[in-house]
Design an enzyme around this catalytic site. Structure first.
Site, PDB file in Angstrom:
ATOM      1  N   GLU A   1     -32.656 -43.729  55.326  1.00 51.10           N
ATOM      2  CA  GLU A   1     -32.085 -42.961  56.437  1.00 51.10           C
ATOM      3  C   GLU A   1     -32.281 -41.473  56.172  1.00 51.10           C
ATOM      4  OE1 GLU A   1     -31.704 -44.358  59.085  1.00 51.10           O
ATOM      5  OE2 GLU A   1     -31.379 -46.413  58.469  1.00 51.10           O
TER       6      GLU A   1
ATOM      7  N   ASP B   1     -62.039 -31.356  71.776  1.00 51.08           N
ATOM      8  CA  ASP B   1     -61.294 -30.198  71.277  1.00 51.08           C
ATOM      9  C   ASP B   1     -61.779 -29.949  69.861  1.00 51.08           C
ATOM     10  OD1 ASP B   1     -59.320 -28.156  71.240  1.00 51.08           O
ATOM     11  OD2 ASP B   1     -57.982 -29.470  70.117  1.00 51.08           O
TER      12      ASP B   1
ATOM     13  N   ASP C   1     -54.257 -32.499  69.585  1.00 52.42           N
ATOM     14  CA  ASP C   1     -55.707 -32.397  69.744  1.00 52.42           C
ATOM     15  C   ASP C   1     -56.244 -33.322  70.840  1.00 52.42           C
ATOM     16  OD1 ASP C   1     -56.046 -30.701  67.178  1.00 52.42           O
ATOM     17  OD2 ASP C   1     -54.928 -32.461  66.522  1.00 52.42           O
TER      18      ASP C   1
END
Length: 479
Positions: free
Chosen positions: A178, A295, A432
């Protein structure tokens, strides 16, 4: 039953106890990690900090408990791809409170109270235990037999103890089950510096894009590794049960609890349910126009997508995606050429920048590698290329069912789920493929077909004519 056992001859009783120990051992011996769990283990070979970011009941805590047991005992399975210790170690396992530490990492490692050795740590390996204060049946310290002959030491801790209780001598391994507060994580990690040790976390990111989550998703440190595991990876959950489980979660927590995606709330750029836009993989009809879009990147990944446009209904499908870090244009082009020799490619403004090595603009380098780069950078017909206008076009298409994405494109979906704003500004991290998709939609008017298109209804003809004439048709409508 007790009188029957006590009446057994000593040799038979010893044999029975050995069989019981073997049954207990089998829980760990039978552990076979799912692919994301295996990737998480393997990352320990090269990364000092790791995060297994997963949904509820996807197997994250058991994965952490299995790894901890291997390191504490020094008994690794043949398939083990991660780091190994050939000496005893000192380790900490922790949770949020004393109770959650007992009920989660302690239970997985040790088994239930009164049945120590029925967890991932086999009974024969547990040499001694010392109780802790603060909760019934909570253990403080365990000594574990290590394959080298000397014992390893395991301590259970929890975050509510505060940072000072986390200061102390060096340790080799810290497991956070956790999400910990940032200061607790920093203190636990600091304990591993002198030993050259490591830390790992297993949690569902219900706290959203916290400091701890952000440092792993930002991708700025080679020491850190983030592994995402979703309910679709949890093979122990029957497929027919998954939809029911997801529907049982509160709507605003479904992505986090089912797929380990940080809760972003109003910060999400595209607050659209995955189920509304995901489609199964398919081969687009030959008469649909297609377009590639890329990109550029080096430290942050290079990304590319292929769009297929059902012009009759004005629906765009993302059918392929490619994302890779630190590769040259020649390698990128080699991966993309099989998508189609005639596939036109949209590219952003930095394609006009000149390479320091060759002096050639980036776009020209890709053109020289055989990709059909469009003659101009990605822009709308009026020459504008605003990011916000592009994002609104994408959102409009997503919300109206005019942008669909193949379900198997895991990298695309990862970015989609995490794409968000902070203080009103788009966070330029892990975006991206989102950027490549935006460039493709801006230049959709240049999509081409590999075969003559079938006759189209007047509505589609009007839309196509608008694109060819340079006017903003529906597919590139700007706000």
């Amino acid at each position: 039953m007790a009188s029957t056992v006590s009446a057994l001859p000593r040799d038979e009783l010893d044999a029975l106890l050995r069989q019981l120990d073997a049954l207990r051992l089998s829980r760990l011996a039978l552990y076979r990690p799912y692919p994301p769990q295996l990737a998480f283990h393997a990352a320990g070979m090269h990364h000092r900090e790791r995060l297994l970011r997963a949904g509820n009941q996807n197997g994250k805590t058991y994965c952490g408990g299995a790894e901890m047991a291997y390191h504490l005992t020094g008994s690794y399975p043949r398939w083990w791809p991660g780091r190994r210790w050939d000496r005893p170690i000192v380790a900490w396992a922790s949770g949020i409170t004393a109770e959650t530490t007992r009920d989660n990492p302690q239970r997985v490692l040790m088994g239930m109270p009164g049945e120590w050795g029925s967890g991932t740590l086999p009974a024969g390996a547990v040499l001694d235990t010392a109780p802790a204060r603060g909760a019934a049946d909570l253990i403080d310290t365990v000594k574990i037999a290590h394959a080298s002959g000397a014992p390893s030491v395991l301590r259970f801790k929890h975050y509510e103890q505060g940072r000072r209780k986390w200061q102390g001598p060096p340790v080799d391994l810290v497991w956070f089950d956790e999400e910990p507060p940032a200061d607790i994580y920093d203190e636990g990690l600091a304990r591993t510096i002198a030993t050259g040790g490591m830390a790992f976390m297993t949690f569902t990111p219900l706290e959203g894009m916290s400091d701890v989550v952000h440092r792993f998703l930002s991708g700025t440190s080679p020491d850190r590794h983030d592994t995402n595991m979703t309910i679709d990876d949890a093979e122990h959950i029957p497929a027919e049960e998954r939809a029911r489980i997801i529907a049982s979660f509160p709507a605003h927590e479904r992505e986090a609890r089912a797929r380990g995606v940080p809760i972003l709330g109003s910060g999400r750029i595209f607050p659209v349910p995955l189920e509304d836009i995901a489609v199964e993989a398919f081969a687009p009809p030959a008469h649909w126009p297609r377009l590639g879009a890329m990109d550029f990147g080096w430290d942050h990944p290079f990304a590319a997508v292929e769009l297929a446009w059902n012009r009759d209904d004005d629906v765009v499908f993302v059918v392929r995606a490619h994302r890779v870090r630190e590769q040259t244009p020649a390698l990128h082009a080699a991966a993309l050429r099989p998508w189609g020799e005639r596939l036109p490619w949209a590219w952003p403004h930095d394609g006009l920048q000149h390479s320091k090595d060759s002096g050639e603009p980036l776009a020209e380098q890709y053109r020289a590698q055989g990709l059909a780069m469009l003659p101009q950078r990605a822009q709308y017909p009026d020459g504008s290329a605003g990011v916000e206008a592009g994002l609104m076009d994408m959102l409009d298409r997503l919300q109206t069912g005019r942008l669909k994405v193949a379900r198997h494109l895991a990298d695309w979906w990862e970015e989609f789920r995490l794409y968000h704003r902070k203080d009103g500004m788009v966070v330029k991290e892990r975006d991206d493929l989102m950027s490549a998709t935006r460039y493709g939609l801006m230049m959709l008017r240049f999509a081409e077909v590999d075969a003559p298109p079938r006759p189209m209804p007047d509505r589609a003809n009007r839309g196509y004519a608008a694109h060819k004439s340079g006017l903003p048709g529906r597919a590139v409508t700007r706000r």
